[in-house]
Scaffold this motif. Structure first.
Motif, PDB file in Angstrom:
ATOM      1  N   ARG A 293       0.845  -1.191   0.000  1.00  0.00           N
ATOM      2  CA  ARG A 293       0.000   0.000   0.000  1.00  0.00           C
ATOM      3  C   ARG A 293       0.881   1.243   0.000  1.00  0.00           C
ATOM      4  NH1 ARG A 293      -2.701   0.128   5.203  1.00  0.00           N
ATOM      5  NH2 ARG A 293      -2.211   2.318   5.519  1.00  0.00           N
ATOM      6  N   ASP A 294       0.486   2.209  -0.801  1.00  0.00           N
ATOM      7  CA  ASP A 294       1.224   3.476  -0.810  1.00  0.00           C
ATOM      8  C   ASP A 294       0.733   4.320   0.366  1.00  0.00           C
ATOM      9  OD1 ASP A 294       2.607   5.713  -1.343  1.00  0.00           O
ATOM     10  OD2 ASP A 294       1.512   6.261  -3.160  1.00  0.00           O
ATOM     11  N   VAL A 295       1.613   4.556   1.323  1.00  0.00           N
ATOM     12  CA  VAL A 295       1.181   5.274   2.525  1.00  0.00           C
ATOM     13  C   VAL A 295       1.560   6.758   2.465  1.00  0.00           C
ATOM     14  CG1 VAL A 295       1.308   3.206   3.933  1.00  0.00           C
ATOM     15  CG2 VAL A 295       3.283   4.723   3.814  1.00  0.00           C
ATOM     16  N   GLU A 296       2.171   7.110   1.359  1.00  0.00           N
ATOM     17  CA  GLU A 296       2.582   8.501   1.143  1.00  0.00           C
ATOM     18  C   GLU A 296       1.369   9.430   1.309  1.00  0.00           C
ATOM     19  OE1 GLU A 296       5.873   9.284  -0.444  1.00  0.00           O
ATOM     20  OE2 GLU A 296       5.382  11.349   0.110  1.00  0.00           O
ATOM     21  N   GLY A 297       1.552  10.457   2.079  1.00  0.00           N
ATOM     22  CA  GLY A 297       0.480  11.439   2.201  1.00  0.00           C
ATOM     23  C   GLY A 297      -0.582  11.084   3.239  1.00  0.00           C
ATOM     24  N   GLU A 298      -0.565   9.824   3.699  1.00  0.00           N
ATOM     25  CA  GLU A 298      -1.538   9.474   4.737  1.00  0.00           C
ATOM     26  C   GLU A 298      -1.128  10.083   6.075  1.00  0.00           C
ATOM     27  OE1 GLU A 298      -1.980   5.273   5.203  1.00  0.00           O
ATOM     28  OE2 GLU A 298      -2.578   4.951   3.121  1.00  0.00           O
ATOM     29  N   ASP A 299      -2.111  10.359   6.910  1.00  0.00           N
ATOM     30  CA  ASP A 299      -1.783  10.742   8.283  1.00  0.00           C
ATOM     31  C   ASP A 299      -1.216   9.510   8.976  1.00  0.00           C
ATOM     32  OD1 ASP A 299      -2.620  13.295   7.993  1.00  0.00           O
ATOM     33  OD2 ASP A 299      -4.669  12.895   8.688  1.00  0.00           O
ATOM     34  N   THR A 300      -0.296   9.749   9.889  1.00  0.00           N
ATOM     35  CA  THR A 300       0.312   8.626  10.592  1.00  0.00           C
ATOM     36  C   THR A 300      -0.751   7.895  11.409  1.00  0.00           C
ATOM     37  OG1 THR A 300       2.275   9.961  10.774  1.00  0.00           O
ATOM     38  CG2 THR A 300       2.193   7.982  12.122  1.00  0.00           C
ATOM     39  N   LYS A 301      -0.772   6.584  11.244  1.00  0.00           N
ATOM     40  CA  LYS A 301      -1.707   5.773  12.005  1.00  0.00           C
ATOM     41  C   LYS A 301      -0.947   4.549  12.505  1.00  0.00           C
ATOM     42  CE  LYS A 301      -6.576   4.831  11.715  1.00  0.00           C
ATOM     43  NZ  LYS A 301      -7.646   4.287  10.905  1.00  0.00           N
TER      44      LYS A 301
ATOM     45  N   LEU B   8       1.999  -3.923   3.819  1.00  0.00           N
ATOM     46  CA  LEU B   8       2.755  -2.734   4.218  1.00  0.00           C
ATOM     47  C   LEU B   8       4.223  -2.945   3.905  1.00  0.00           C
ATOM     48  CD1 LEU B   8       1.751  -1.377   7.745  1.00  0.00           C
ATOM     49  CD2 LEU B   8       1.440  -0.288   5.527  1.00  0.00           C
ATOM     50  N   ASN B   9       4.911  -1.862   3.625  1.00  0.00           N
ATOM     51  CA  ASN B   9       6.348  -1.963   3.436  1.00  0.00           C
ATOM     52  C   ASN B   9       6.993  -2.392   4.753  1.00  0.00           C
ATOM     53  OD1 ASN B   9       9.186  -0.634   3.658  1.00  0.00           O
ATOM     54  ND2 ASN B   9       8.750  -0.774   1.469  1.00  0.00           N
ATOM     55  N   PRO B  10       7.911  -3.360   4.689  1.00  0.00           N
ATOM     56  CA  PRO B  10       8.445  -3.921   5.941  1.00  0.00           C
ATOM     57  C   PRO B  10       9.261  -2.934   6.774  1.00  0.00           C
ATOM     58  CG  PRO B  10       9.608  -4.806   4.033  1.00  0.00           C
ATOM     59  CD  PRO B  10       8.406  -4.072   3.503  1.00  0.00           C
ATOM     60  N   TYR B  11       9.579  -1.812   6.199  1.00  0.00           N
ATOM     61  CA  TYR B  11      10.396  -0.868   6.981  1.00  0.00           C
ATOM     62  C   TYR B  11       9.562   0.136   7.778  1.00  0.00           C
ATOM     63  CZ  TYR B  11      14.276  -3.142   4.892  1.00  0.00           C
ATOM     64  OH  TYR B  11      15.182  -4.107   4.545  1.00  0.00           O
ATOM     65  N   LEU B  12       8.240   0.001   7.687  1.00  0.00           N
ATOM     66  CA  LEU B  12       7.378   0.900   8.470  1.00  0.00           C
ATOM     67  C   LEU B  12       7.165   0.278   9.849  1.00  0.00           C
ATOM     68  CD1 LEU B  12       4.912   1.692   5.584  1.00  0.00           C
ATOM     69  CD2 LEU B  12       6.671   3.197   6.517  1.00  0.00           C
ATOM     70  N   LEU B  13       8.242  -0.255  10.385  1.00  0.00           N
ATOM     71  CA  LEU B  13       8.182  -1.077  11.582  1.00  0.00           C
ATOM     72  C   LEU B  13       9.271  -0.658  12.561  1.00  0.00           C
ATOM     73  CD1 LEU B  13       7.312  -3.868  12.975  1.00  0.00           C
ATOM     74  CD2 LEU B  13       9.199  -4.855  11.700  1.00  0.00           C
ATOM     75  N   GLU B  14       8.915  -0.667  13.818  1.00  0.00           N
ATOM     76  CA  GLU B  14       9.921  -0.432  14.857  1.00  0.00           C
ATOM     77  C   GLU B  14       9.739  -1.525  15.902  1.00  0.00           C
ATOM     78  OE1 GLU B  14      13.125   0.977  16.033  1.00  0.00           O
ATOM     79  OE2 GLU B  14      12.215   2.267  14.515  1.00  0.00           O
TER      80      GLU B  14
ATOM     81  N   ALA C 159       9.669   6.619  10.048  1.00  0.00           N
ATOM     82  CA  ALA C 159      10.041   5.517   9.162  1.00  0.00           C
ATOM     83  C   ALA C 159       9.470   5.735   7.772  1.00  0.00           C
ATOM     84  CB  ALA C 159       9.529   4.200   9.741  1.00  0.00           C
ATOM     85  N   LYS C 160      10.242   5.303   6.787  1.00  0.00           N
ATOM     86  CA  LYS C 160       9.808   5.458   5.395  1.00  0.00           C
ATOM     87  C   LYS C 160       9.786   4.095   4.711  1.00  0.00           C
ATOM     88  CE  LYS C 160      12.345   9.749   5.034  1.00  0.00           C
ATOM     89  NZ  LYS C 160      13.791   9.955   5.050  1.00  0.00           N
ATOM     90  N   PRO C 161       8.898   3.953   3.726  1.00  0.00           N
ATOM     91  CA  PRO C 161       8.927   2.709   2.953  1.00  0.00           C
ATOM     92  C   PRO C 161      10.221   2.618   2.155  1.00  0.00           C
ATOM     93  CG  PRO C 161       7.221   4.207   2.120  1.00  0.00           C
ATOM     94  CD  PRO C 161       7.860   4.882   3.283  1.00  0.00           C
ATOM     95  N   LEU C 162      10.849   1.472   2.165  1.00  0.00           N
ATOM     96  CA  LEU C 162      12.133   1.328   1.481  1.00  0.00           C
ATOM     97  C   LEU C 162      12.118   0.093   0.583  1.00  0.00           C
ATOM     98  CD1 LEU C 162      14.480   1.920   4.560  1.00  0.00           C
ATOM     99  CD2 LEU C 162      13.869   3.594   2.815  1.00  0.00           C
ATOM    100  N   ALA C 163      12.855   0.196  -0.489  1.00  0.00           N
ATOM    101  CA  ALA C 163      12.966  -0.952  -1.396  1.00  0.00           C
ATOM    102  C   ALA C 163      14.234  -1.712  -1.067  1.00  0.00           C
ATOM    103  CB  ALA C 163      13.008  -0.476  -2.835  1.00  0.00           C
ATOM    104  N   GLU C 164      14.176  -3.041  -1.210  1.00  0.00           N
ATOM    105  CA  GLU C 164      15.341  -3.856  -0.877  1.00  0.00           C
ATOM    106  C   GLU C 164      16.223  -4.115  -2.076  1.00  0.00           C
ATOM    107  OE1 GLU C 164      13.575  -7.098   1.187  1.00  0.00           O
ATOM    108  OE2 GLU C 164      13.996  -6.165   3.112  1.00  0.00           O
ATOM    109  N   ASN C 165      17.426  -4.452  -1.758  1.00  0.00           N
ATOM    110  CA  ASN C 165      18.455  -4.592  -2.766  1.00  0.00           C
ATOM    111  C   ASN C 165      18.797  -6.068  -2.940  1.00  0.00           C
ATOM    112  OD1 ASN C 165      20.196  -3.279  -4.396  1.00  0.00           O
ATOM    113  ND2 ASN C 165      21.783  -3.047  -2.836  1.00  0.00           N
TER     114      ASN C 165
END
Lengths: 1005, 230, 142
Positions: free
Chosen positions: A443-451, A535-541, A578-584
């Motif tokens: 899901r593109d979370v860009e621009g969404e309010d943080t939830k 969700l992008n796996p990097y939106l995680l802590e 946190a930002k969505p990131l692409a893996e290498n």
């Protein structure tokens, strides 16, 4: 139901315990078709019944194989619970297995695992009753959860009522047994064993006295999912016991009715664990006493565990095998025992007594062996090759785990990987195509309010035990952007993962904070969960509430909770950034480097080379063979020299093996999956490309300056004695008395670990000596005889043949002196209560092995690998990843890992070859998303990053700014910290994330 | 490149003592490259100033900003909004930048660094003086090694008696520039050049003739023309 | 100030010190809960600014814990971190703060015991120094 394609060849793994799961995962990770069957209705085996496991004292089954993606699982791994093998025909490479699957009476495609049927029909619906469901579900098979439910139709009177309860309409009353035939190339047997039932003994009251329980039942009592919800109480009065005793070797190491002669290898460790956990969790004032004969803590770093039990926990240890237990009117228990230093018997009362019972092959297993046509040993375990420890008497059928011989979880896993590796050679790896992910689009979370969703996932109940999770969640909810805060107790299971996934989707969460164990272990698992939730796996802590909070501050609960608030707030604050990131991804080199040309290294190299992997074998010495060259025989009587010679010939002749002798590793660079290593051979250095590296550098025979070694002529090591036995029998024949001293240089302050091999070495040499000179009087001075497993039989034979075993302890060390040309050993005899002197024609010290400190230090430096405190290579996880190293693509085997006998080294050699295959079969490797990126606008082209990078990655590009190749960046972040223009950020570790975490720590909510 | 290094913190504390709200401005050019006044140093100094004020028990708000280049009025213009909010500015640019900022804003502007010299990077973290801006470059006759900047006495025709084993008498760490020149000429095989006498240096282009200025007629003219057209 | 509970931030590298901290937990070795760990891939990633920011935000003490000398997963990140810490110590001295409020420590992955010991000693040290000027201002000491 599983659809089995008849034509496709596969490996059949029988037994869904931890060993079978590991073998199946390794095989599927190597892209080989595998079918895992278990007669039980859910997989997991014995491990799932344990409360905690040693030596980490926690449940970590989820770490078995985090690198196996869901996709790979789906493609290569099939699981059939409630299934048994009824016949196996054909031959290795082309068996036909007939499998019977019992009716479950539940349509698993429809079952939602709601649990309604279990609620209404608790008698007839099975859901791992009394067992902890978390481990099998931990494996996260989509089928695992419904599989855990099944119905005992015979107990159902009203089928219609049952059908009515099930809203999903999943009840299938007329379900019937199904039989299928599958084409199987090879079989891995991992069927384990039962635990001895002490009820058959009449002297301990097992099954008769309420407060006498076998070890496993004690674990169930302590377990949160057990009969008393994790509350340690006596069965008789539900009161907390004040005094608990353990009796070791119940049914083992004995000659009485119902006894077996062998040692079960794990009971000493589990008794220590249970005693420690008892004190830790239920009160330090509970008195814990272990009655034992020999304390057998011979595993890697187990001796310090034993020392901790004694010194830090105050576990009382009494060296005595009590005869019987008497139940008193108040249901307390009286044990009569002899103290070694007193000639009197003592009577003592205990509130509970735990019987440490060992392994027994079940009748079912014995029957299965008959079906398969494999030989059993005199103890009814699978007969395996002495130098080929996972092969059975039948070609194409391999064995691992307890059914091979009694062993603990790490050794089971090593054998499982070894058996999988050997069985896998019969099946080709599935063609590698770039995996099309089964994950939903992100899901593109860009621009969404943080939830944010905050979830405390209390994998083994450890967090809730010392922290008030509700308060933590309440506190988290005070953040306006935290939309959900929930706890999932008792499981890091598929079930709770699914629930979290559901919440993420339902509530449209775009950030997730997980409070659980260490991110070092769990990050991959939860990242995977986010992927499944779209969700992008990097939106995680991840917040390490367990290892660095609950466990570390048991002494200050209020402060610990305060810290938990802060840590969670820090996580929330950090995840906002946190930002969505692409893996290498990076293609891997398909070559292997094996460092060390001993038995272990050669065995690994051969197995890899046989499967087409170009393997470089580097040996420091001018000849291959390693320490095995100094050994003539194994305890089983194998000719080591002939074995080594054969190995050397095979290795030297193999077209896929390139051997470098007189060679050392001189330089090393690259990234996981693609390394270049410089091998120095004399003045020349050859560069090698390789994707995997196996460390098999062995260990060094210890020669401590003790007991006159190096000073007195007649004092030597067991290896020296071995050489005399081999070359100069006349010397042996001339001897009258010989003394062996155990633990010379081991289990001492400067080398606290047990060397594991010395007790069997002493017994082996004693028996060989007696063969040559039956009149020789042999005295073995020992601290604990650690002839674990079937070695115990040799120990018994030695005693039967008159070898005298005399115990000593560190306060009463033997003294060796020379007097008037005679060598005299003075020792204390505890039974006589006085010192004795023995005139010895030879004193053989059992000196064991120590780490190759210099070599290991050098290699750890070059390869960036961790070592243990005593200089051995440190594996990734002592329990569940025993041969993988923390750096991907690096594996350790043999005595470079810890001291072990040749047979065990060979097992590890096969295991690492298998583990290496899992990496090579997947032709690319995910390097993650954490690489440094340069902001061209901020970059001042100062070159500081270019000069600071330890790997020379940054360069100034033609567009006039620094550039960092993501494929080469190792993600250390050094350039980020050094950049004077703050133009570089390390993705996933950006400065604003770190500052936000700091903010969170100091925010008052 | 112009090099600089941070002033002692005490001196900076002294400058800003009277003010409650200040702006620390960095420059993304030379001072960033020599790690004295880039974004990172701005952050570090600002933090230090805040911590100091806390310790001293005084109120201080510190804003941070880094310009692409402080010695150009257009870039310095970008500070307008921030400068309007503060009582004083600490600039981490070289003297040129500081003066440009000071010229454009009517609030006190203090130096946060000492501008050192025109130098080159020897290796990570080490810079050495290479040019004094004498206005009349003679590197063509000295083998590419400047006696003006690198000889302690700026001698023009060979070393003084202080050369000892190739080092300058002021310090063993300082190479004798003329030794270096000689070695270089030998290396190039043109040691004859050493014999050529250099006439007494005219120091007027080096600043002896008062503050210097460069006017590029072509560039300056085009600007005038553009302005006229507008 | 006998009941002063300092706020302490520890930047720990993933490969060694963070693992050592996990190890302390696994072995149930207690250390003061005052210490809050922020995980970083390598201590070389810890910007000197982060140390200053931690103090600014109210930490009474900050330390960086990396691998033993020669063991850095990234060759020499731990030595760079040492240099950053040294630099900040000097800055603190100039500011009239106690330089002991920042520190560098080194642990191998297996040194759980030593990690707990280090945490304990540092907490004691900070306790003896009292609240930092900033944490007093932020008004959250005690």
């Amino acid at each position: 139901m599983q659809k089995i394609k008849q034509d496709e060849k596969r490996v059949l793994v029988i037994g869904g315990g931890v060993g079978g799961i590991k073998a199946a995962l390794d095989l599927s990770e190597s892209r080989k078709q595998v079918l895992l069957i278990d007669s039980d209705y859910a997989i997991g085996g014995l491990m799932t019944q344990l409360d905690r496991t040693f030596p980490t004292n926690n449940c970590d089954l989820c770490t078995v194989s985090p690198h196996l993606s869901a996709t790979t699982r789906e493609k290569f791994l099939q699981i059939s619970p409630m299934t048994e093998l009824t016949s196996l025909s054909g031959e290795a490479g082309n068996f036909t297995a007939t499998l019977n699957t019992a009716p479950r009476f539940i349509d698993i495609d429809k079952c939602t695992a709601c649990g309604e049927c279990l609620k209404k029909f608790p008698e007839a619906v099975r859901f791992t009753p009394g067992l902890d469901p978390r481990a099998p579900t931990c494996m996260r098979y989509p089928q695992a959860t419904p599989y855990a439910y099944s119905i005992d139709m015979e107990k159902i009177d009203d089928v219609e009522a049952l059908k009515a309860v099930c809203k999903a309409g999943a009840i299938v009353p007329d379900d019937s047994e199904q039989q299928i035939q599958v084409n199987v190339a090879s079989v891995v047997l991992s069927v384990g064993a039962e635990l001895f039932n002490p009820g058959v003994l009449d002297n301990f009251g097992g099954g008769k006295f309420d407060n006498v329980v076998p070890g496993l039942e004690y674990e169930r009592i302590m377990s949160a999912s057990g009969p008393f919800q994790g509350n340690l109480v006596r069965k008789s009065d539900q009161q907390r016991p004040k005094k608990v005793a353990w009796i070791q070797c119940v049914g083992s190491r004995g000659i009485n009715r119902h006894d077996v002669s062998y040692c079960s290898s794990v009971c000493c460790m589990y008794a220590l664990k249970e005693a420690m956990v008892t004190k830790e969790r239920f009160g330090n004032d509970i008195e814990t006493t272990i009655f034992f004969m020999d304390m057998r803590t011979f595993g890697k770093d187990y001796e310090p565990y034993y020392n901790r039990a004694k010194e830090d926990f105050g576990i009382r240890l009494i060296r005595c095998r009590p005869h019987s237990i008497i139940e008193l009117p108040d249901k307390s228990l009286e044990i009569t025992y002899a103290k070694e230093d007193l000639s009197l018997m003592e009577k003592e009362q205990f509130d509970m007594v735990v019987l440490s019972t060992g392994f027994r092959p079940s009748q079912k297993t014995i029957d299965l062996a008959g079906t398969l046509g494999i030989d059993l040993t005199e103890h009814n375990f699978a007969k395996s090759g002495t130098m080929d420890p996972v092969t059975t008497s039948k070609d194409g059928v391999y064995v691992c785990g307890v059914f091979e011989s009694p062993k603990d979880i790490p050794e089971t896993l090593v054998q499982a990987s070894a058996a999988a590796s050997m069985a896998g050679t019969a099946v080709p790896s599935g063609e590698w195509v770039e995996d099309l992910s089964l994950y939903p689009p992100q899901r593109d979370v860009e621009g969404e309010d943080t939830k944010i969703g905050v979830f405390v996932v209390d994998c083994d109940g450890e967090i809730g035990q010392s922290l008030d999770i509700d308060k933590i969640l309440e506190n988290a909810k005070t953040n306006p952007d935290v939309a959900v805060a929930e706890a999932f107790n008792l499981s890091c299971s598929f079930e709770s993962m699914e629930k979290i996934e559901g919440l993420i989707k339902e509530q449209k969460l775009n950030r997730v904070v997980i409070g659980s164990g260490s991110p070092r272990i769990q990050e991959i698992m939860f990242q995977d969960m986010l992927r499944r939730a779209g969700l992008n796996p990097y939106l995680l802590e991840l917040v390490n509430l367990r290892d660095q909070n609950a466990w570390a501050h048991n002494d200050a609960p209020a402060k610990s909770l305060e810290k938990a608030f802060q840590l969670v707030q820090s996580g929330i604050s950090g995840v906002r950034k946190a930002k969505p990131l692409a893996e290498n991804m990076l293609p891997t080199s398909q070559n292997a480097l094996v460092v060390g040309g001993g038995v272990t290294g050669m065995t690994s190299a051969l197995e890899l080379a046989d499967q087409g992997t170009l393997t470089y074998l580097v040996e420091k010495a001018p000849v291959l063979g390693g320490q095995a060259l100094n050994l003539s025989q194994t305890i089983e009587g194998d000719d080591v020299a002939a074995f080594v010679k054969d190995l050397v010939n095979k290795v030297s002749a193999h077209e896929n093996i390139k051997v470098f002798i007189d060679a050392v590793i001189a330089e090393h660079k690259g990234v996981p999956g693609k390394f270049t290593t410089g091998v120095k051979i004399g003045a020349r250095t050859e560069q090698i490309d390789h994707g995997v590296t196996i460390l098999a550098t062995g260990a060094t025979p210890n020669r401590p300056a003790m007991y006159g070694l190096g000073e007195l002529d007649k004092v030597m090591t067991q290896l020296d004695l071995d050489a005399i036995l081999e070359n100069d029998e006349s010397k042996i024949k001339a001897m009258g008395q010989l003394v062996m001293i155990q633990c010379a240089g081991s289990r001492e302050a400067d080398n606290p670990n047990c060397s594991r091999i010395c007790c069997q070495a002493a017994v082996k040499n004693a028996l060989r000596l007696l063969d040559v000179n039956p009149d020789l009087e042999i005295f073995v001075l020992y601290r604990d005889i650690r002839t674990y497993g079937f070695q115990e039989d040799y120990y018994k034979t030695a005693r039967d043949k008159g070898v005298k075993f005399i115990r000593f302890d560190l306060e009463h060390r033997p003294v060796v002196r020379e007097e008037a040309g005679k060598t005299i050993v003075r020792a204390h005899d505890f039974i006589l209560g006085q010192d004795i002197e023995i005139e010895a024609d030879c004193v053989a010290l059992s000196t064991g092995l120590v780490a190759n400190t210099e070599t290991n230090k050098e290699l750890c430096g070059l390869f960036n690998l961790p070592k243990t405190e005593d200089g051995f290579f440190l594996e990734d996880h002592v329990k569940l990843k025993p041969v993988d190293m923390a750096l991907r693509g690096f594996f350790v085997a043999g005595t470079a890992h810890s001291p072990k006998v040749i047979r065990e080294s060979i097992t590890q050699a096969h295991a690492v070859a298998g583990r290496a295959r899992t990496m090579l079969a997947n032709k690319e490797i995910t390097l993650g998303a954490a690489f440094a990126t340069v902001d061209p606008v901020k970059c001042a082209v100062c070159l500081i990053c270019v000069r600071a990078c330890p790997y020379d990655v940054p360069f100034i590009n033609t567009e006039r700014h620094s550039e960092i190749d993501p494929a080469k960046c190792r993600g250390c972040g050094i350039c980020v910290a050094e950049c004077p223009a703050k133009a570089i950020q390390l993705r996933a570790w950006e400065d604003d994330q770190i500052l936000a975490k700091l903010d969170g720590l100091f925010e008052r909510v | 490149m112009i090099t600089a290094e941070q002033k002692p913190l005490q001196e900076i504390f002294g400058y800003i003592a009277p003010y409650e709200k200040i702006l620390v401005v960095g420059c993304n050019e030379c001072v960033t490259v020599c790690a004295a006044g880039g974004r990172k140093e701005v952050g570090l100094l600002s933090s230090a100033l805040r911590l100091h004020s806390v310790k001293a028990g005084k109120k201080l708000e510190v804003l941070e900003h880094t310009l692409e280049r402080q010695c150009d009025p257009e870039y310095v213009d970008q500070l307008k909004e921030l400068a309007g909010q503060v009582d004083a500015i600490v600039s981490l640019a070289c003297g040129c930048g500081i003066q440009t900022v000071a010229a454009q804003y009517a609030i006190p502007v203090f130096p946060g660094v000492n501008t050192k010299f025109m130098g080159a990077s020897e290796s990570q973290g080490i810079w050495a003086e290479r040019c004094m801006g004498c206005g009349d470059c003679m590197l063509g006759v000295t083998g590419g090694i400047c006696p003006v900047a690198r000889c302690s006495k700026s001698l023009m025709n060979g070393p003084c008696g202080g050369n000892s084993s190739g080092k300058c008498e002021i310090s063993e760490d300082v190479d004798c520039a003329w030794q270096l020149i000689w070695n270089r000429l030998v290396e190039l095989g043109i040691q004859d050049r050493y014999e050529e006498l250099v006439a007494a240096k005219d120091w007027r282009p080096a600043g002896g003739g008062g503050p210097r200025k460069i006017i590029r007629e072509d560039l300056a003219a085009s600007k005038i023309i553009t302005e006229d057209m507008a | 100030m006998s009941n002063f509970e300092p706020e302490i931030v520890a930047f720990c590298c993933h490969y060694c010190a963070y693992t050592a901290a996990d190890m302390a937990g696994t072995r149930r070795i207690s250390y003061p809960s005052n210490v809050k760990i922020i995980r970083v891939p390598c201590t070389g990633k810890v910007d000197a600014i982060h140390l200053m920011k931690a103090l600014e935000k109210g930490a009474d003490g900050v330390y960086v814990a990396g691998c033993l000398d020669g063991d850095c997963h990234f060759k020499n990140g731990n030595l760079r971190a040492t240099a950053h810490v040294e630099k900040i110590k000097k800055v603190l001295e100039d500011l009239g703060w106690e330089p002991e409020r920042v520190a560098m420590m080194y642990f191998s992955a297996g040194m759980g015991e030593q990690f707990a010991q280090g945490a304990k000693e540092f907490t004691e040290k900070i306790k003896s120094l009292g609240p930092s000027p900033a944490s007093q201002t932020v008004g959250k000491a005690v």
